[in-house]
Design an enzyme around this catalytic site. Sequence first.
Site, PDB file in Angstrom:
ATOM      1  N   GLN A  14       3.742  14.560   1.138  1.00 31.27           N
ATOM      2  CA  GLN A  14       2.563  15.323   1.541  1.00 31.27           C
ATOM      3  C   GLN A  14       2.065  14.918   2.928  1.00 31.27           C
ATOM      4  OE1 GLN A  14      -0.901  14.929  -0.990  1.00 31.27           O
ATOM      5  NE2 GLN A  14      -0.504  12.790  -1.470  1.00 31.27           N
ATOM      6  N   ASP A  38      19.535   6.812   3.009  1.00 25.88           N
ATOM      7  CA  ASP A  38      19.134   6.176   1.761  1.00 25.88           C
ATOM      8  C   ASP A  38      18.259   4.971   2.087  1.00 25.88           C
ATOM      9  OD1 ASP A  38      18.824   5.059  -0.707  1.00 25.88           O
ATOM     10  OD2 ASP A  38      20.952   4.604  -1.025  1.00 25.88           O
ATOM     11  N   ALA A  62       7.105   6.164   0.812  1.00 23.98           N
ATOM     12  CA  ALA A  62       6.531   5.123  -0.043  1.00 23.98           C
ATOM     13  C   ALA A  62       6.774   5.465  -1.505  1.00 23.98           C
ATOM     14  CB  ALA A  62       5.023   4.994   0.199  1.00 23.98           C
ATOM     15  N   TYR A 101       1.908   3.546   6.935  1.00 24.31           N
ATOM     16  CA  TYR A 101       0.705   3.923   6.193  1.00 24.31           C
ATOM     17  C   TYR A 101       0.574   3.075   4.931  1.00 24.31           C
ATOM     18  CZ  TYR A 101       0.792   7.809   9.401  1.00 24.31           C
ATOM     19  OH  TYR A 101       0.813   8.557  10.556  1.00 24.31           O
ATOM     20  N   TYR A 127       1.416  -1.446  -7.538  1.00 23.45           N
ATOM     21  CA  TYR A 127       1.454  -0.568  -6.367  1.00 23.45           C
ATOM     22  C   TYR A 127       0.702  -1.193  -5.194  1.00 23.45           C
ATOM     23  CZ  TYR A 127       0.019   3.233  -3.296  1.00 23.45           C
ATOM     24  OH  TYR A 127      -0.254   3.995  -2.184  1.00 23.45           O
ATOM     25  N   LYS A 131       2.257  -2.659  -1.585  1.00 26.77           N
ATOM     26  CA  LYS A 131       1.833  -2.154  -0.274  1.00 26.77           C
ATOM     27  C   LYS A 131       1.296  -3.293   0.594  1.00 26.77           C
ATOM     28  CE  LYS A 131       1.709   1.660   0.894  1.00 26.77           C
ATOM     29  NZ  LYS A 131       2.713   2.438   1.663  1.00 26.77           N
ATOM     30  N   TRP A 152      -7.185   7.952  -1.318  1.00 25.35           N
ATOM     31  CA  TRP A 152      -7.320   9.145  -2.150  1.00 25.35           C
ATOM     32  C   TRP A 152      -6.722  10.366  -1.439  1.00 25.35           C
ATOM     33  CZ3 TRP A 152     -12.543   9.364  -5.264  1.00 25.35           C
ATOM     34  CH2 TRP A 152     -12.746   8.142  -5.912  1.00 25.35           C
TER      35      TRP A 152
END
Length: 306
Positions: A14, A38, A62, A101, A127, A131, A152
């Site tokens: 996205q 890959d 990610a 990001y 998660y 990160k 979000w």
Amino acid sequence: MPTSPILLLGAAGQLGHELRHTLAPLGPLVCPTRAELDLTARSSVRSTIRTLRPSLIVNAAAYTAVDRAETERDRAWLLNAEVPATLAEEAHRCGARLIHYSTDYVFDGTNDIPYTEQDAPAPLNVYGASKWAGERGIQAHTDSYWIFRTSWLYSDRRSNFLLTMLRLAATRDRLTVVNDQFGSPTWAGWVAEATASMLPPSGPPGHGLPAGTYHLSSGGTTNWYDFARAIFRTFDVSGVDVVPIPTTEYPTPAPRPRYSVLSPNAVQREGRLSIPTWTEQLEAMAARCSPLASLAQSGPPPHAAS
């Protein structure tokens, strides 16, 4: 002499989809597909970068399945921690700049005021931990990096809270949504535009934006329940009763921070950005996009609602 390309990873996601449009005017853009590169194979990543010798690497790839990461830790760690470190090594080797990001979920949610870049991360779930490890891996291997934490994130593509709400509203007349988790919904389109605005065609990014970690999110604060109601108002969805519930009534495999609002003051100041509020971003997204057309592509509810 040909211009060195910009290498964009995760172009099908996205945020990556939006970056394809905003980065294209800045120079030759290379967006390898999964079949072409890959990311789980370190040798493939190294070979691609050494062949292309990009001037800029933008990593929008990610592992983002927050709950599934609790049982798929190795894959989350590979994509979110090991890959960024490898990108940083190769960026340093070929003299490229690196944009990456990250997420508000690197914090534990115990704050009552927006988190700044000086606050110490303390992730609650796999998660967030992966990160945060990715951020540290980048910092260990290059000085020419810009880490943008956002929060979000939503768009008219893939799986996100906004599309989930619209999809559920098409089949239900009652939804329960968590109202005691607070954050700043951020439109991927704005993040992509802000990124490009800090990247002139030549010279250092951001007209002097120092390398480092920045919070790149919308202004203001809301919770999932009020965000859902705002989505329905903005997209003229009626006939759905939205009921607030506490997190205790919607348990998830991965714990979420109670409060993960990010302060974008540093990037606003250093990057000379205007920071729209989350409601302004939602309205801008609605004016440009047709998320209802994307509902068939959206996955299961990511969190916060049933």
